[in-house]
Enzyme design. Structure first.
Site, PDB file in Angstrom:
ATOM      1  N   LYS A 172      35.711  11.791  -0.968  1.00 35.53           N
ATOM      2  CA  LYS A 172      34.531  10.940  -1.081  1.00 35.53           C
ATOM      3  C   LYS A 172      33.816  10.978   0.256  1.00 35.53           C
ATOM      4  CE  LYS A 172      33.144   6.955  -3.766  1.00 35.53           C
ATOM      5  NZ  LYS A 172      33.596   5.773  -4.521  1.00 35.53           N
ATOM      6  N   GLU A 231      54.848  13.290 -18.102  1.00 31.68           N
ATOM      7  CA  GLU A 231      54.751  12.105 -18.968  1.00 31.68           C
ATOM      8  C   GLU A 231      54.182  12.410 -20.346  1.00 31.68           C
ATOM      9  OE1 GLU A 231      54.117  10.676 -14.657  1.00 31.68           O
ATOM     10  OE2 GLU A 231      53.837  12.493 -15.860  1.00 31.68           O
TER      11      GLU A 231
END
Length: 547
Positions: A437, A332
């Site tokens: 996490k 992108e």
């Protein structure tokens, strides 16, 4: 007050005109295997590009129709790179490593009319050519049996045959700088690949950034080696930038194993190269096992696609005199957005911290870190959030407006997580989908991987988060050992001690034959997690009481 400066469109055809007129004697070298190479001048490439444009027009390509390529990095692919956008059509580089159903999808969505395929890749294209509904003609470059591509409803022609009868010049049309020049689809690791359309203007400005001193500093003194494939993200802009700079181009074709790469570097003496870390890791280990080679012609290697281990950079610099610079970008972003150049006079310890970062944004690229609500966080080197970028060579939407959630108020949400310091250096700790996490605290898989690969017995290492009853998620280290080397999980964990926080240390270890990779050479962590969940890995568990 109005400017009287000339309105000169920034286009691929302008780069082509300049390269052939001013630097027509510069060369394009293509590897043929077994230490053989073929050469052509920019002037010759320009004439052949004109012939290709004439042939495509004769085959009915008109307006901004899409012409796909299914090719390696070679002279013919370069000819397509310049001919197709310059004639007003759109170059669509098909990723040869996508799954067949993905290739079929992107060719259909882009409405490709013609496909130029390397003969050696006929077997890869054959399973989908019948269902590529919009394609009417297949052009084969190179020699070899391509009978599998001879299917009803498709015209099959040879590249050299169709350009042989065309003139050496072409009446290149005036195209608008904001019109589409090329398109590339993302590597499609989750869901369908998404199309990114590059304008002539964005490609021109991106090429100038690559040539700039804070970029790769490409000039007519250089010989550029794009190892990164031309079928993905413009080969990081190196082909167009080399034409703009008048630098020679050295193209490896399909010969990208470590031995072939070292032979190419030794004999063709490139000065600037670009490739993902796995390529340079392979080259490093080849040089360790087969000493006496000279790759010192390389003054700078741009390395990206995934984080570059400091140990890899230091090895190349200290053992071979080659500087590897970390680059960050994505399909992108055309793709170059940041490059890691520490300021002059930076102390040694700080120098390597900055070299390990993704670097600072190029002029023309703005970057920021945002929290879960999309609010900008301070550039304090500590606040962690998702990286967002914007700029003239960064896409503002996907083709056909897929996944609009990736674009917010003019910013592209990159899916990368990290922080930015007061000097503007971006440090990425993970992809958002790969973050670990554990007990509410972040663990950087990238940092663990970079530390592990510095161990003398480790060839490759990938770290992913896996479910854990107590901490919700804990790291699993999938490790590939060097041939003949030995190491235990306990030894590797001890090696990490003192280098990372104690509670980061993985208790789950798996020794694997190889780390699965995506179509563009990155670690495929989704596959690693799936294989672990399916019990395919023999996991060693080291009991650890987390602090």
């Amino acid at each position: 007050m109005h400017s009287t400066m000339q309105d000169f469109p920034l286009t691929i055809s302008a780069i082509l005109r300049y390269a052939t007129a001013v630097h027509g004697d510069r060369t394009v070298t293509t590897a043929m295997g077994a230490g053989e190479y073929r050469h052509a001048t920019y002037a010759e490439v320009g004439k052949r590009a004109a012939r290709l444009a004439g042939a495509l027009r004769r085959l009915g390509v008109d307006g901004d129709e899409r012409v796909a390529t299914f090719m390696w990095n070679n002279q013919e692919h370069l000819e397509a790179y310049v001919a197709i956008p310059s004639m007003g059509a759109v170059l669509h580089t098909l990723n040869i490593r996508l799954f067949p159903e993905q290739i079929e999808f992107v060719a259909y969505e882009a409405e490709d009319r013609v496909v130029i395929v390397d003969a050696s890749l006929a077997g890869l294209l054959a399973p989908v050519i019948r269902t590529m509904e919009t394609v009417h003609t297949v052009i084969v470059s190179g020699d070899g049996d391509v009978s599998a591509l001879d299917v009803p409803g498709k015209r099959l022609v040879r590249y050299e045959d169709i350009i042989a009868s065309e003139p050496d010049d072409f009446d290149w049309p005036v195209v608008g700088e904001n019109s589409a020049a090329a398109m590339c689809y993302t590597s499609g690791t989750t869901g369908h690949p998404k199309g990114v359309v590059y304008s002539h203007r964005s490609s021109y400005l991106h090429s100038m950034a690559v040539c700039s001193g804070n970029g790769m500093g490409l000039s007519f003194s250089d010989r550029a080696l794009p190892i990164v494939p031309m079928f993905h993200a413009n080969a990081w802009g190196l082909p167009y930038a080399a034409l703009m700079a008048g630098a020679d181009l050295v193209l490896p074709d399909r010969h990208m194993d470590a031995a072939s790469m070292v032979n190419l570097i030794e004999t063709q003496r490139p000065t600037v190269a670009g490739a993902v870390p796995t390529i340079w890791n392979d080259v490093m280990h080849y040089l360790e096992t087969d000493a006496g080679h000279d790759i010192s012609s390389l003054r700078m290697v741009a390395c990206g696609g995934s984080a570059v281990p400091v140990s890899l950079m230091q090895n190349f610099e200290r053992q071979h005199g080659v500087q590897i610079r970390q680059l960050w970008g994505m399909t992108e972003t055309s793709p170059m957005a940041t490059l890691a150049w520490p300021p002059p006079g930076t102390p040694e310890d700080r120098h390597w911290v900055l070299r390990a970062s993704q670097g600072r944004p190029m002029c023309g690229v703005e970057a920021r870190i945002v929290d879960d609500e999309g609010s900008a966080l301070p550039n304090d080197g500590e606040s962690v959030g998702e990286l967002e970028v914007r700029g003239p060579w960064i896409t503002g939407s996907y083709y056909r407006n897929h996944d609009e959630s990736k674009f917010q108020s003019g910013w592209l949400r990159t899916g990368d997580v990290g922080h930015i310091d007061a000097q503007g250096y971006v440090t990425l700790t993970d992809r958002a989908k790969d973050v670990i996490k554990s007990g509410g605290e972040w663990i950087s898989s990238v940092e663990l991987e970079n530390e592990l690969i510095a161990h003398p017995a480790v060839l490759e290492a990938a770290v992913v988060g896996v479910p854990d009853e107590r901490w919700q998620e804990r790291p699993l280290a999938a490790v590939v050992l060097k041939e003949g080397a030995k190491a235990t999980p306990g030894e590797l964990r001890e090696f990490l001690s003192g280098k990372v926080a104690r509670w980061w240390l993985p208790e789950r270890w798996a020794f694997v034959d190889q780390v699965p990779r995506t179509s563009v050479g990155k670690y495929d962590k989704k596959t690693i997690r799936a294989r672990h969940a399916e019990g395919q890995y023999d996991v060693v568990n080291i009991d650890q009481e987390r602090n």
